[in-house]
Write a protein that holds these residues in place. Structure first.
Motif, PDB file in Angstrom:
ATOM      1  N   LEU A  53       0.823  -1.211   0.000  1.00 59.31           N
ATOM      2  CA  LEU A  53       0.000   0.000   0.000  1.00 59.31           C
ATOM      3  C   LEU A  53       0.861   1.266   0.000  1.00 59.31           C
ATOM      4  CD1 LEU A  53      -2.991  -0.881   2.375  1.00 59.31           C
ATOM      5  CD2 LEU A  53      -2.821  -1.131  -0.100  1.00 59.31           C
ATOM      6  N   GLN A  54       1.949   1.229  -0.750  1.00 59.35           N
ATOM      7  CA  GLN A  54       2.816   2.404  -0.828  1.00 59.35           C
ATOM      8  C   GLN A  54       2.083   3.600  -1.408  1.00 59.35           C
ATOM      9  OE1 GLN A  54       6.820   1.820  -2.381  1.00 59.35           O
ATOM     10  NE2 GLN A  54       6.717   3.811  -3.398  1.00 59.35           N
ATOM     11  N   ASP A  55       1.119   3.362  -2.286  1.00 60.42           N
ATOM     12  CA  ASP A  55       0.365   4.472  -2.885  1.00 60.42           C
ATOM     13  C   ASP A  55      -0.333   5.308  -1.825  1.00 60.42           C
ATOM     14  OD1 ASP A  55       1.178   3.648  -5.340  1.00 60.42           O
ATOM     15  OD2 ASP A  55      -0.747   2.803  -5.963  1.00 60.42           O
ATOM     16  N   LEU A  56      -0.768   4.663  -0.727  1.00 64.06           N
ATOM     17  CA  LEU A  56      -1.423   5.403   0.347  1.00 64.06           C
ATOM     18  C   LEU A  56      -0.453   6.423   0.936  1.00 64.06           C
ATOM     19  CD1 LEU A  56      -3.589   3.855   3.188  1.00 64.06           C
ATOM     20  CD2 LEU A  56      -1.880   5.588   3.689  1.00 64.06           C
ATOM     21  N   LEU A  57       0.777   5.983   1.171  1.00 65.74           N
ATOM     22  CA  LEU A  57       1.794   6.883   1.719  1.00 65.74           C
ATOM     23  C   LEU A  57       2.159   7.983   0.731  1.00 65.74           C
ATOM     24  CD1 LEU A  57       4.086   4.157   3.294  1.00 65.74           C
ATOM     25  CD2 LEU A  57       2.680   5.783   4.568  1.00 65.74           C
ATOM     26  N   ASP A  58       2.375   7.599  -0.523  1.00 62.39           N
ATOM     27  CA  ASP A  58       2.757   8.576  -1.534  1.00 62.39           C
ATOM     28  C   ASP A  58       1.692   9.657  -1.681  1.00 62.39           C
ATOM     29  OD1 ASP A  58       5.070   7.153  -2.006  1.00 62.39           O
ATOM     30  OD2 ASP A  58       4.322   6.171  -3.814  1.00 62.39           O
ATOM     31  N   LEU A  89       3.906  11.305   2.292  1.00 64.08           N
ATOM     32  CA  LEU A  89       5.069  10.616   2.863  1.00 64.08           C
ATOM     33  C   LEU A  89       5.683   9.739   1.768  1.00 64.08           C
ATOM     34  CD1 LEU A  89       3.775   9.659   6.425  1.00 64.08           C
ATOM     35  CD2 LEU A  89       5.295  11.537   5.771  1.00 64.08           C
ATOM     36  N   ASN A  90       6.239  10.400   0.779  1.00 60.94           N
ATOM     37  CA  ASN A  90       6.640   9.725  -0.453  1.00 60.94           C
ATOM     38  C   ASN A  90       8.088   9.260  -0.461  1.00 60.94           C
ATOM     39  OD1 ASN A  90       7.407  12.428  -0.413  1.00 60.94           O
ATOM     40  ND2 ASN A  90       7.109  12.759  -2.598  1.00 60.94           N
ATOM     41  N   ARG A 121      -0.540  10.205  12.304  1.00 63.44           N
ATOM     42  CA  ARG A 121      -1.844   9.669  11.897  1.00 63.44           C
ATOM     43  C   ARG A 121      -1.746   8.897  10.592  1.00 63.44           C
ATOM     44  NH1 ARG A 121      -3.712  14.855  13.403  1.00 63.44           N
ATOM     45  NH2 ARG A 121      -3.911  15.474  11.212  1.00 63.44           N
ATOM     46  N   THR A 122      -0.986   9.425   9.650  1.00 66.76           N
ATOM     47  CA  THR A 122      -0.863   8.774   8.346  1.00 66.76           C
ATOM     48  C   THR A 122      -0.179   7.429   8.472  1.00 66.76           C
ATOM     49  OG1 THR A 122      -0.795  10.900   7.189  1.00 66.76           O
ATOM     50  CG2 THR A 122       0.100   8.999   6.029  1.00 66.76           C
ATOM     51  N   VAL A 123       0.908   7.362   9.230  1.00 67.05           N
ATOM     52  CA  VAL A 123       1.608   6.086   9.405  1.00 67.05           C
ATOM     53  C   VAL A 123       0.723   5.093  10.160  1.00 67.05           C
ATOM     54  CG1 VAL A 123       3.588   4.961  10.487  1.00 67.05           C
ATOM     55  CG2 VAL A 123       3.901   7.112   9.249  1.00 67.05           C
ATOM     56  N   GLN A 124      -0.011   5.552  11.145  1.00 67.50           N
ATOM     57  CA  GLN A 124      -0.924   4.660  11.869  1.00 67.50           C
ATOM     58  C   GLN A 124      -1.994   4.092  10.942  1.00 67.50           C
ATOM     59  OE1 GLN A 124      -2.141   7.380  14.965  1.00 67.50           O
ATOM     60  NE2 GLN A 124      -0.765   6.461  16.477  1.00 67.50           N
ATOM     61  N   ARG A 125      -2.529   4.956  10.095  1.00 67.71           N
ATOM     62  CA  ARG A 125      -3.554   4.502   9.138  1.00 67.71           C
ATOM     63  C   ARG A 125      -2.957   3.492   8.153  1.00 67.71           C
ATOM     64  NH1 ARG A 125      -5.394   7.143   4.271  1.00 67.71           N
ATOM     65  NH2 ARG A 125      -4.108   8.938   4.835  1.00 67.71           N
ATOM     66  N   TRP A 126      -1.740   3.775   7.680  1.00 72.27           N
ATOM     67  CA  TRP A 126      -1.078   2.847   6.756  1.00 72.27           C
ATOM     68  C   TRP A 126      -0.810   1.514   7.433  1.00 72.27           C
ATOM     69  CZ3 TRP A 126       3.963   0.874   7.230  1.00 72.27           C
ATOM     70  CH2 TRP A 126       4.387   0.089   6.136  1.00 72.27           C
TER      71      TRP A 126
END
Length: 236
Positions: A5-10, A14-15, A73-78
């Protein structure tokens, strides 16, 4: 190999991501983090370019440190979506005991993310200096470790040295950066360096990815506060 799910981070900004095996990291880097027996990897997350700030602005968070809060929050969601069974612990921007710090610059060098610049902000040939470290976690995962990514060092072949001539405090004129000259210039009333570094902004590398003025001012405000606190400490 891309993260799951790298696209979620990008898309969240957080790319930049790098997976380290703890067994491959120097002991002095690991010591402040005190890894537990089950923790096997360190995942480093960064942003490059403008997207992360755009996402933070769109959320309109009211936290004291909105980028840190958004990144966590973003890392937790990922993690919840990409690695739902993993045990993970933040070590940056939160999670360590007071006085303990993660060696982000050293980790970035090991990942190949940056090279030294005259103005003492990491730089590469694609993004320039317009990137930063945003989160680091220890995990019990067995993801493929990331290969070192080196986008090139632009400074050795630079002929204009625009950053040196743009420095208002002449902090770069004699070789290694003169931190005292830099800080003195920033503390002057009405200094053009107070909320943004003219030397950094003069660098032509990665100009297409230069932060918006609001992000530059946001980041500079925190560093200026730290300089003022240090300057006000009693000596002796």
């Amino acid at each position: 190999m891309p993260l799951p799910l790298q696209d979620l981070l990008d898309d969240a900004g957080l790319n930049r991501q790098h997976v380290f095996a703890l067994a491959d990291l120097p002991p002095e880097l690991l010591a402040p983090m005190a890894p537990a027996a089950h923790e096997r990897q360190l995942l480093l997350f960064g942003h490059a370019g403008r997207r992360l700030w755009e996402r933070v602005q769109a959320e309109g968070g009211s936290e004291e440190h909105p980028i840190d809060a958004y990144s966590v929050r973003t890392v937790q969601r990922w993690l919840a979506q990409a690695l739902p069974g993993a045990r993970a612990r933040f070590v940056y921007p939160e999670g360590l005991r007071p006085g303990q710090h993660v060696g982000l610059q050293r980790l970035g060098q090991l990942a190949g993310w940056h090279h030294p610049s005259p103005f003492m902000v990491g730089v590469d040939s694609h993004w320039g200096s317009w990137f930063a470290y945003r989160a680091a976690i220890l995990t019990d995962t067995a993801l493929p470790p990331s290969p070192r990514e080196d986008l090139g060092h632009p400074c050795p072949t630079c002929t204009t040295r625009a950053c040196v001539s743009a420095c208002r405090g002449k902090a770069l004129s004699e070789g290694p950066m003169d931190f005292q000259a830099c800080q003195s210039q920033r503390l002057q009333d009405g200094s053009p360096c107070a909320l943004g570094c003219p030397a950094r902004q003069a660098c032509p590398v990665g100009a297409a990815h230069r932060y918006e003025s609001s992000q530059i001012a946001h980041a500079s405000r925190y560093s200026l506060q730290a300089i003022r606190r240090y300057a006000s400490r009693p000596r002796g």
